[in-house]
Design an enzyme around this catalytic site. Structure first.
Site, PDB file in Angstrom:
ATOM      1  N   ARG A  57       0.855  -1.182   0.000  1.00  0.00           N
ATOM      2  CA  ARG A  57       0.000   0.000   0.000  1.00  0.00           C
ATOM      3  C   ARG A  57       0.892   1.233   0.000  1.00  0.00           C
ATOM      4  NH1 ARG A  57      -2.610   0.300   5.231  1.00  0.00           N
ATOM      5  NH2 ARG A  57      -1.275   2.083   5.659  1.00  0.00           N
TER       6      ARG A  57
ATOM      7  N   HIS B  78      -4.019   4.273   4.333  1.00  0.00           N
ATOM      8  CA  HIS B  78      -5.135   3.317   4.329  1.00  0.00           C
ATOM      9  C   HIS B  78      -6.383   3.977   3.777  1.00  0.00           C
ATOM     10  CE1 HIS B  78      -8.564   1.162   6.235  1.00  0.00           C
ATOM     11  NE2 HIS B  78      -7.868   0.128   5.826  1.00  0.00           N
TER      12      HIS B  78
ATOM     13  N   TYR C 203       3.466   5.308  11.616  1.00  0.00           N
ATOM     14  CA  TYR C 203       3.776   3.928  11.984  1.00  0.00           C
ATOM     15  C   TYR C 203       4.617   3.188  10.935  1.00  0.00           C
ATOM     16  CZ  TYR C 203      -0.322   3.250   8.917  1.00  0.00           C
ATOM     17  OH  TYR C 203      -1.209   3.290   7.858  1.00  0.00           O
TER      18      TYR C 203
END
Length: 391
Positions: free
Chosen positions: A283, A287, A296
């Site tokens: 990805r 998100h 993160y």
């Protein structure tokens, strides 16, 4: 060449046995996942004994078509992301980096197959002939879907994580009972693989030998949790415990995704039951537009995966093989710009969402608490001064 005229085009399976390259497939480095690959990150075609047959005979025109699909899907996705940042959409789930997994698998489907997506399968929707602007109404809050699922055999987007796999399994069981010569494919992410719904669907699909392909796009981050915090084994190996095969494919290789998904769908149509396909991809963006992956995820990880970009990979192959020239890429860029303009115009012409619609369908016969909440919300809205008032 227009977007609409070719959106339903599907690459065909060739009937020949000629291999595209005599080179041996590159050896897997220590620590790298085992996966099916037909096109290296450098754009070099490599053979595969089991899956070459499913892309043998693919023409230069079809390869250009796959490239076009990925480019236009990425442009649409980028436009939708920009529109959300401008306040035109409430939310958007980007597919950036997952174009090969979606276009390859989407082009493997037949017209009579049925697709159950999550909320990120914009490329698969494109392959199924769904107008991309129809995907945006739900994210703007003006409808609950935006298209007729039976018009393209492409179900509405599913926000509840993993539930579409149960829907797909039930539908596939019905297909088998009807004796139809078609298959079902369900899309989900690595995060959804931890949901009970997904594992229940595996059980039912295996026991009832349902003609369904479970296509997991493992983009390695379930929002902010890495895959290693969800599983002790590669995801495709989970299928063994349920009694059906699993295979891991390079999710940034559109040819490999096309070949493996064709194999799995044909297997389902022959009555051989379900298959789990894990498309190992990444990805590249957030998100959703409400997420900040920099909190993160290390930038070095993203940079490493940028070198495996699925669009750049196929472009390198097309150029090296002499299958595309600068005129083709320039024409595609012009088409991409036109698509972007059309998306902007359509979205900005959509009505504003009905702010009170959320209260209308909570209970069939009304509810005192909902009525109270509606009144409170109406009073809150009325407290704002309209533009121009008080001047």
């Amino acid at each position: 060449m227009t977007v609409e005229s070719t959106a339903a085009r599907k690459p065909r399976r060739g009937g020949g046995t000629k291999r595209a390259s005599a080179r041996k497939a590159p050896a897997r480095k220590s620590g790298e996942p085992e996966l099916v690959q037909l096109l290296t990150p450098e754009g070099e075609r490599v053979p595969h004994a089991e899956y070459d047959a499913y892309v043998d005979g693919i023409t230069p025109e079809e390869l250009r078509g796959l490239y076009r699909d990925m480019v236009l899907t990425r442009r649409f996705d980028a436009e939708a992301t920009a529109l959300q940042r401008q306040g035109e959409l409430g939310l958007w789930a980007s597919l950036l980096g997952q174009e090969a997994a979606q276009i390859g698998s989407g082009r493997a489907t037949r017209e009579d197959d049925y697709v159950f997506p999550t909320y990120r399968e914009h490329g698969v929707a494109w392959c199924r002939g769904v107008d991309p602007t129809n995907l945006l109404g739900m994210f703007r809050g003006v409808n609950n879907g935006g298209w007729d699922p039976n018009g393209n055999n492409f179900h509405l987007y599913t926000i509840v994580i993993g539930s579409q796999t149960l829907h797909a399994t039930g539908y596939a069981m019905g297909v088998a009972k009807d004796g139809a010569d078609s298959a079902v494919i369900a899309y989900f992410g690595d995060g959804a693989s931890s949901q009970g719904d997904v594992n229940e669907s595996f059980t039912f699909a295996a026991v009832y030998n349902a003609p369904v392909v479970f296509f997991c796009q493992n983009n390695q981050w379930a929002i902010s949790e890495p895959t290693e915090k969800q599983t002790r084994v590669p995801l495709y190996q989970r299928a063994q415990g349920f009694g059906f095969p699993g295979v891991r494919v390079d999710g940034n290789d559109v040819l490999a995704c096309l070949a493996v998904t064709k194999w799995a769908l044909e297997r389902a149509r022959r009555g051989e039951g379900p298959t789990l396909v894990e498309a190992f991809t990444y990805r590249m963006g957030a998100h959703t537009t409400s997420d900040d992956p920099s909190k993160y995820r290390a930038d070095e990880e993203r940079v490493a995966w940028e070198a495996k970009d699925p669009i750049l990979r196929l472009r390198t192959h097309l150029t090296a093989a002499g299958h595309a020239d600068e005129a083709f890429f320039a024409e595609l860029e012009t088409e991409s710009e036109a698509l972007g303009r059309r998306v902007r115009e359509v979205v900005r012409a959509m009505p504003d969402p009905d702010r009170f619609a959320i209260f209308e369908n909570a209970y069939a016969d009304g509810h005192a608490l909902v009525d109270e909440e509606r009144a409170q919300f109406a009073a809150y809205q009325a407290s704002f001064v309209d533009e121009g008032e008080g001047e």
